[in-house]
Design a protein around this motif. Structure first.
Motif, mmCIF file in Angstrom:
data_model
loop_
_atom_site.group_PDB
_atom_site.id
_atom_site.type_symbol
_atom_site.label_atom_id
_atom_site.label_comp_id
_atom_site.label_asym_id
_atom_site.label_seq_id
_atom_site.Cartn_x
_atom_site.Cartn_y
_atom_site.Cartn_z
ATOM 1 N N ARG A 96 2.905 51.253 -7.041
ATOM 2 C CA ARG A 96 2.628 49.889 -6.576
ATOM 3 C C ARG A 96 2.819 49.775 -5.061
ATOM 4 O O ARG A 96 2.022 49.116 -4.366
ATOM 5 N N LEU A 117 9.401 46.102 -3.760
ATOM 6 C CA LEU A 117 8.855 45.073 -4.636
ATOM 7 C C LEU A 117 9.835 44.758 -5.760
ATOM 8 O O LEU A 117 10.561 45.645 -6.225
ATOM 9 N N ALA A 135 8.238 38.146 -4.389
ATOM 10 C CA ALA A 135 7.635 39.448 -4.676
ATOM 11 C C ALA A 135 8.403 40.597 -4.019
ATOM 12 O O ALA A 135 8.242 41.754 -4.416
ATOM 13 N N PHE A 136 9.237 40.266 -3.024
ATOM 14 C CA PHE A 136 9.890 41.312 -2.239
ATOM 15 C C PHE A 136 11.409 41.216 -2.341
ATOM 16 O O PHE A 136 11.973 40.149 -2.607
ATOM 17 N N ALA A 147 0.543 42.233 -1.913
ATOM 18 C CA ALA A 147 1.408 42.220 -3.095
ATOM 19 C C ALA A 147 0.746 41.466 -4.232
ATOM 20 O O ALA A 147 0.766 41.907 -5.393
#
Length: 451
Positions: A392, A380, A364-365, A442
């Motif tokens: 986001r 992100l 996710a990162f 997230a």
């Protein structure tokens, strides 16, 4: 004497004990408190100024009910926004005694405070690897340190042109060049305050001021300070180094090379309420030209004393009055020494790297820069639109705020978050909690975004 004030004086020891208990409760609860409490649905209505007060005990009770629950846990280990240190136990003791003794440490007419400040500045000069040619003065923060350093640089430019901006005004200099690769926003602010103008940050020939960076805000990049200083053999410029938190790399044998050459600077900014972990507000300004410093900041009032060979502190900064902010720094340096503060720096660096590694393992990162020292810069994945990415990231930051506080930024056009490690309390357990909170946030915001 007002009867309520007299009553408080009569029971001052009991009042101080109540404050001690309140302080201990607040510090003991740091780990369990929300790092940033959620804002109330409605802010409290402003209260009118009381005509007759109820005394310090009642004021303490009102503070604990009305305001304390809304304060962030910025003294704690997972407040990773900005570059925020905490207050070591010794620094806290020193800061409390600063208020107790209430010194305005600017004059040799009452010189104990300024002698303590000079001793503390010498300790810091040694700790950061600066030589005896540098003299140090306490100021309120990095912005004031940079402003003071650039004010001295402005006078140096005048010296080259046979004028004195302090006497004749900044216009006597004509156009000024200030060169920097990635200046902190406080540099432009300082140029505006000093009458040099934000537009002076340019790439033009001639006598100039060069602002070197020892730890940029987003990526903790360091200029090659020795190479920059070597250019002075061919070019005429004043070298000001913004080492607000990067100077603390000097404490670690593994990272000291990053500030190799710092001593060649003509002026240096170091922020102490960052990695020294003393309470706000505290910074130090070093320069090789205290003679120019006094030319800018000298105060002509007879009661403040003459300049002399060792000028009073009132002649060295914009402030005619300042609290004995050096005492908190003196306490923590005396209590824990170089080794104790080295351990804080190296532990924070290890924590930053651990968080960076944890985020790198999560799809996710994405890291936007290597973890060079104590800052983790990340964003992100899977969102090419900058506006949606910003939204986001805002949602993620807010969803995680009870467990970890990060601050928004933009790097090379990409919206991002940054986590800066500089608190003396932070451990690997806090890194784990922060990483889990960011992962959970997230996932939560991704689900909401697709709903």
């Amino acid at each position: 004497m007002d009867h309520t004030l007299a009553a408080d004086l009569g029971r001052l020891p009991e009042l101080l004990e109540s404050v001690r208990r309140a302080a201990a409760d607040a510090l003991d609860g740091l780990d369990a408190r929300p790092v940033v409490p959620p804002p109330p649905a409605q802010p409290p209505r402003p209260e009118p100024l009381p005509e007759h007060g109820a005394g310090a005990e009642a004021a303490l009770a009102a503070f604990r009910t009305r305001w304390e629950p809304r304060l962030s846990a910025s003294a704690g280990p997972r407040y990773l926004g900005f570059v925020t240190g905490g207050a070591t136990p010794a620094a806290l003791a020193g800061d409390w005694l600063t208020a107790v003794h209430d010194q305005n440490s600017n004059s040799a007419l009452d010189g104990g405070g300024q002698d303590l400040e000079r001793e503390t500045a010498r300790w810091l000069r040694e700790m950061f690897g600066l030589g005896p040619a540098h003299s140090g003065t306490f100021v309120s923060g990095a912005t004031m340190s940079n402003t003071t350093g650039l004010a001295i640089a402005r006078e140096w430019l005048g010296e080259r042109l046979g004028v004195s901006p302090a006497e004749d005004g900044a216009a006597a200099l004509g156009p000024v060049r200030v060169l920097s690769g990635a200046p902190h926003s406080s540099i432009a602010k300082a140029l505006a305050v000093l009458g040099l103008g934000r537009s002076a940050l340019a790439d033009t020939p001639g006598p100039a001021v060069v602002v070197a960076n020892a730890g940029t805000v987003n990526t903790v990049d360091f200029d090659d300070l020795r190479s920059v200083a070597a250019l002075k053999e061919r070019h005429d410029f004043w070298l000001h180094t913004d080492a607000a938190f990067g100077a603390f790399a000097a404490l670690s044998p593994h990272h000291a090379h990053l500030v190799d050459g710092l001593d060649a600077s003509d002026s240096v900014c170091v922020d102490l309420h960052k990695w020294l972990n003393v309470p706000y507000d505290s910074a130090v300004q070093f320069t090789r030209r205290p003679d120019l410093q006094t030319r800018v900041f000298r105060n002509a009032a007879a009661y403040l004393g003459p300049l002399g060979a060792d000028p009073d502190l009132v002649h060295l900064t914009p402030e005619n009055s300042h609290r004995l902010r050096a005492l908190a720094a003196w306490f923590t340096l005396r209590a824990y020494g170089r080794a104790g503060h080295r351990e804080i720096v190296e532990r924070d660096v290890a924590c930053a790297r651990a968080l960076g590694a944890a985020l790198e393992r999560d799809p996710a990162f994405r890291l936007l820069a290597p973890v060079r020292l104590n800052v983790v810069l990340f964003t992100l994945t899977g969102e090419p639109d900058p506006d949606r990415l910003t939204a986001r990231l805002t949602a993620l930051r807010e969803a995680a705020a009870a467990e970890v506080f990060t601050t928004p930024t933009v790097h090379a056009g990409t919206p991002a978050l940054r986590a800066a490690f500089s608190n003396w309390r932070t451990t690997q357990a806090d890194v784990h909690r922060a990483a889990e909170a960011l992962r959970g946030a997230a996932a939560q915001t991704a689900v909401k975004g697709t709903a």
